[in-house]
Design a protein around this motif. Structure first.
Motif, PDB file in Angstrom:
ATOM      1  N   THR A  11      75.946 -45.277 -34.350  1.00  0.00           N
ATOM      2  CA  THR A  11      76.773 -44.248 -34.197  1.00  0.00           C
ATOM      3  C   THR A  11      78.114 -44.828 -34.205  1.00  0.00           C
ATOM      4  OG1 THR A  11      77.657 -42.047 -33.356  1.00  0.00           O
ATOM      5  CG2 THR A  11      76.866 -43.844 -31.746  1.00  0.00           C
ATOM      6  N   THR A  12      79.235 -44.056 -34.889  1.00  0.00           N
ATOM      7  CA  THR A  12      80.634 -44.638 -34.638  1.00  0.00           C
ATOM      8  C   THR A  12      81.290 -43.231 -33.893  1.00  0.00           C
ATOM      9  OG1 THR A  12      80.813 -45.834 -36.916  1.00  0.00           O
ATOM     10  CG2 THR A  12      82.788 -44.720 -35.916  1.00  0.00           C
ATOM     11  N   ASN A  13      80.916 -42.045 -34.217  1.00  0.00           N
ATOM     12  CA  ASN A  13      81.658 -40.885 -33.458  1.00  0.00           C
ATOM     13  C   ASN A  13      80.459 -40.024 -32.620  1.00  0.00           C
ATOM     14  OD1 ASN A  13      84.396 -41.028 -34.461  1.00  0.00           O
ATOM     15  ND2 ASN A  13      83.481 -40.858 -36.612  1.00  0.00           N
ATOM     16  N   SER A  15      77.740 -38.490 -32.975  1.00  0.00           N
ATOM     17  CA  SER A  15      77.065 -37.456 -33.202  1.00  0.00           C
ATOM     18  C   SER A  15      75.631 -37.565 -33.571  1.00  0.00           C
ATOM     19  CB  SER A  15      77.573 -36.526 -34.322  1.00  0.00           C
ATOM     20  OG  SER A  15      77.417 -37.388 -35.716  1.00  0.00           O
ATOM     21  N   THR A  16      75.440 -38.909 -34.013  1.00  0.00           N
ATOM     22  CA  THR A  16      74.183 -39.252 -34.174  1.00  0.00           C
ATOM     23  C   THR A  16      73.221 -39.807 -32.588  1.00  0.00           C
ATOM     24  OG1 THR A  16      74.679 -40.372 -36.098  1.00  0.00           O
ATOM     25  CG2 THR A  16      72.506 -40.949 -35.307  1.00  0.00           C
ATOM     26  N   ALA A  56      73.727 -42.939 -38.577  1.00  0.00           N
ATOM     27  CA  ALA A  56      74.712 -42.400 -39.132  1.00  0.00           C
ATOM     28  C   ALA A  56      74.940 -42.880 -40.738  1.00  0.00           C
ATOM     29  CB  ALA A  56      75.981 -42.404 -38.654  1.00  0.00           C
ATOM     30  N   LEU A  57      75.204 -42.184 -41.794  1.00  0.00           N
ATOM     31  CA  LEU A  57      75.389 -42.607 -42.907  1.00  0.00           C
ATOM     32  C   LEU A  57      76.881 -42.870 -43.262  1.00  0.00           C
ATOM     33  CD1 LEU A  57      72.990 -40.568 -44.948  1.00  0.00           C
ATOM     34  CD2 LEU A  57      72.856 -43.119 -44.630  1.00  0.00           C
ATOM     35  N   TYR A  58      77.518 -44.034 -43.567  1.00  0.00           N
ATOM     36  CA  TYR A  58      78.573 -44.547 -43.920  1.00  0.00           C
ATOM     37  C   TYR A  58      78.915 -45.102 -45.258  1.00  0.00           C
ATOM     38  CZ  TYR A  58      80.384 -42.759 -39.447  1.00  0.00           C
ATOM     39  OH  TYR A  58      80.911 -41.824 -38.495  1.00  0.00           O
ATOM     40  N   ALA A  59      79.551 -44.380 -46.254  1.00  0.00           N
ATOM     41  CA  ALA A  59      79.773 -44.909 -47.773  1.00  0.00           C
ATOM     42  C   ALA A  59      78.176 -45.365 -48.419  1.00  0.00           C
ATOM     43  CB  ALA A  59      80.562 -46.095 -47.626  1.00  0.00           C
ATOM     44  N   GLY A  60      77.115 -44.429 -48.066  1.00  0.00           N
ATOM     45  CA  GLY A  60      75.915 -44.642 -48.533  1.00  0.00           C
ATOM     46  C   GLY A  60      74.964 -45.556 -47.849  1.00  0.00           C
ATOM     47  N   PRO A  89      75.206 -35.840 -44.154  1.00  0.00           N
ATOM     48  CA  PRO A  89      75.696 -34.784 -45.120  1.00  0.00           C
ATOM     49  C   PRO A  89      76.500 -33.755 -44.389  1.00  0.00           C
ATOM     50  CG  PRO A  89      73.673 -35.067 -45.782  1.00  0.00           C
ATOM     51  CD  PRO A  89      73.605 -35.927 -44.563  1.00  0.00           C
ATOM     52  N   CYS A 123      77.928 -34.853 -38.584  1.00  0.00           N
ATOM     53  CA  CYS A 123      79.035 -33.858 -37.972  1.00  0.00           C
ATOM     54  C   CYS A 123      80.210 -34.585 -37.814  1.00  0.00           C
ATOM     55  CB  CYS A 123      78.387 -33.886 -36.450  1.00  0.00           C
ATOM     56  SG  CYS A 123      79.792 -32.882 -35.413  1.00  0.00           S
TER      57      CYS A 123
HETATM   58  C1  LIG Z   1      84.228 -42.724 -44.006  1.00  0.00           C
HETATM   59  C2  LIG Z   1      82.991 -41.718 -43.920  1.00  0.00           C
HETATM   60  C3  LIG Z   1      82.080 -42.037 -44.849  1.00  0.00           C
HETATM   61  C4  LIG Z   1      80.897 -41.246 -44.918  1.00  0.00           C
HETATM   62  N1  LIG Z   1      79.847 -41.588 -45.747  1.00  0.00           N
HETATM   63  C5  LIG Z   1      78.893 -40.891 -45.797  1.00  0.00           C
HETATM   64  C6  LIG Z   1      77.762 -40.962 -46.745  1.00  0.00           C
HETATM   65  O1  LIG Z   1      77.856 -41.776 -47.411  1.00  0.00           O
HETATM   66  N2  LIG Z   1      76.819 -40.068 -46.728  1.00  0.00           N
HETATM   67  C7  LIG Z   1      76.823 -39.027 -45.726  1.00  0.00           C
HETATM   68  O2  LIG Z   1      75.897 -38.144 -46.096  1.00  0.00           O
HETATM   69  N3  LIG Z   1      77.684 -38.771 -45.127  1.00  0.00           N
HETATM   70  C8  LIG Z   1      78.813 -39.661 -44.778  1.00  0.00           C
HETATM   71  N4  LIG Z   1      79.722 -39.446 -43.839  1.00  0.00           N
HETATM   72  C9  LIG Z   1      79.509 -38.409 -42.892  1.00  0.00           C
HETATM   73  C10 LIG Z   1      78.889 -39.227 -41.638  1.00  0.00           C
HETATM   74  O3  LIG Z   1      77.713 -39.547 -41.874  1.00  0.00           O
HETATM   75  C11 LIG Z   1      78.800 -37.875 -40.575  1.00  0.00           C
HETATM   76  O4  LIG Z   1      79.943 -37.700 -39.967  1.00  0.00           O
HETATM   77  C12 LIG Z   1      77.839 -38.494 -39.402  1.00  0.00           C
HETATM   78  O5  LIG Z   1      77.175 -37.344 -38.513  1.00  0.00           O
HETATM   79  C13 LIG Z   1      78.523 -39.460 -38.540  1.00  0.00           C
HETATM   80  O6  LIG Z   1      78.007 -39.870 -37.532  1.00  0.00           O
HETATM   81  P1  LIG Z   1      78.347 -40.512 -36.113  1.00  0.00           P
HETATM   82  O7  LIG Z   1      79.266 -39.369 -35.291  1.00  0.00           O
HETATM   83  O8  LIG Z   1      77.124 -40.493 -35.366  1.00  0.00           O
HETATM   84  O9  LIG Z   1      79.131 -41.539 -36.394  1.00  0.00           O
HETATM   85  C14 LIG Z   1      80.711 -40.132 -43.921  1.00  0.00           C
HETATM   86  C15 LIG Z   1      81.638 -39.947 -43.068  1.00  0.00           C
HETATM   87  C16 LIG Z   1      82.956 -40.768 -42.875  1.00  0.00           C
HETATM   88  C17 LIG Z   1      84.079 -40.415 -42.034  1.00  0.00           C
END
Ligand SMILES: Cc1cc2nc3c(=O)[nH]c(=O)nc-3n(C[C@H](O)[C@H](O)[C@H](O)COP(=O)(O)O)c2cc1C
Length: 180
Positions: A11-13, A15-16, A56-60, A89, A123
């Motif tokens: 997780t970064t933020n 929510s996961t 968590a998904l970040y940039a796919g 999502p 989230c």
């Molecule tokens: C820079 C950035 C890139 C993201 N890329 C995706 C993505 O590729 N696919 C997706 O479904 N959600 C994407 N998200 C949404 C995050 O996955 C979502 O906010 C997630 O709940 C973050 O989890 P965390 O709070 O555990 O870090 C992205 C969010 C950010 C800020």
């Protein structure tokens, strides 16, 4: 003896992490012994009967901590039942239909012979780290799309599978045979 289960997450933020805690609470209610931990802090999974990994998904892609966790523990994960989840999502799509794993997560699933993968809504709220996160929020595209009833339902299914494994391996209650 109840099965010992690990729920590790990237997780970064945060929510996961909350999704992982929700999953863990359901597993505990079903009588399992559960530890939740940030994936980066777990160096050894050999003490667990089953492992759930969420990212968590970040940039796919899956969060780097989830990816590295799998890489570090690949052999041990291949030897025990594994379930995967993604969270991402920022719309209701994950509550409306099954969202397939991102390609690399799918490869991980195949490599580990994971029992299942599910994508939960994500989230993004005020205070999230990063320039892109702030831009998404400025554009009004944030929000909390985690569907806790869906998360709990999925976790209940995992608990049932673990219980079935445990029973078939005779790990649950010792059977007392009658005296001859
Ligand atoms: C820079 C950035 C890139 C993201 N890329 C995706 C993505 O590729 N696919 C997706 O479904 N959600 C994407 N998200 C949404 C995050 O996955 C979502 O906010 C997630 O709940 C973050 O989890 P965390 O709070 O555990 O870090 C992205 C969010 C950010 C800020």
């Amino acid at each position: 003896m109840s099965a010992n289960v690990l729920v590790a997450y990237g997780t970064t933020n945060g929510s996961t992490a909350r999704i992982a805690e929700t999953v863990a609470d359901v597993l505990r209610k079903e009588g399992l012994t559960v530890r939740t931990a940030p994936a980066a802090t777990v160096s050894d999974v050999t003490g667990y009967d089953a492992v759930l990994v969420g990212g968590a998904l970040y940039a796919g892609r899956w969060h780097k901590d989830a990816r590295r966790f799998v890489r570090r523990n690949r052999r041990a994960l291949q030897e025990r039942p594994v379930w995967l989840f993604s969270s991402g999502p920022l719309d209701p799509s994950a509550s409306e239909r099954d969202i397939p794993p991102a390609p690399a997560v799918r490869r991980t699933m195949l490599r580990l012979d994971a029992r299942d993968h599910v994508t939960f809504g994500g989230c993004l709220e005020e205070g999230a780290k990063g320039r892109i996160a702030r831009m998404i929020l400025r554009n009004g595209k944030g929000g909390d799309f985690r569907d806790f009833p869906r998360i709990e339902a999925w976790a209940a299914g995992v608990a049932a599978d673990i219980a079935a494994d445990t029973n078939s391996q005779g790990l649950s209650q010792p059977i007392t045979l009658p005296e001859p």
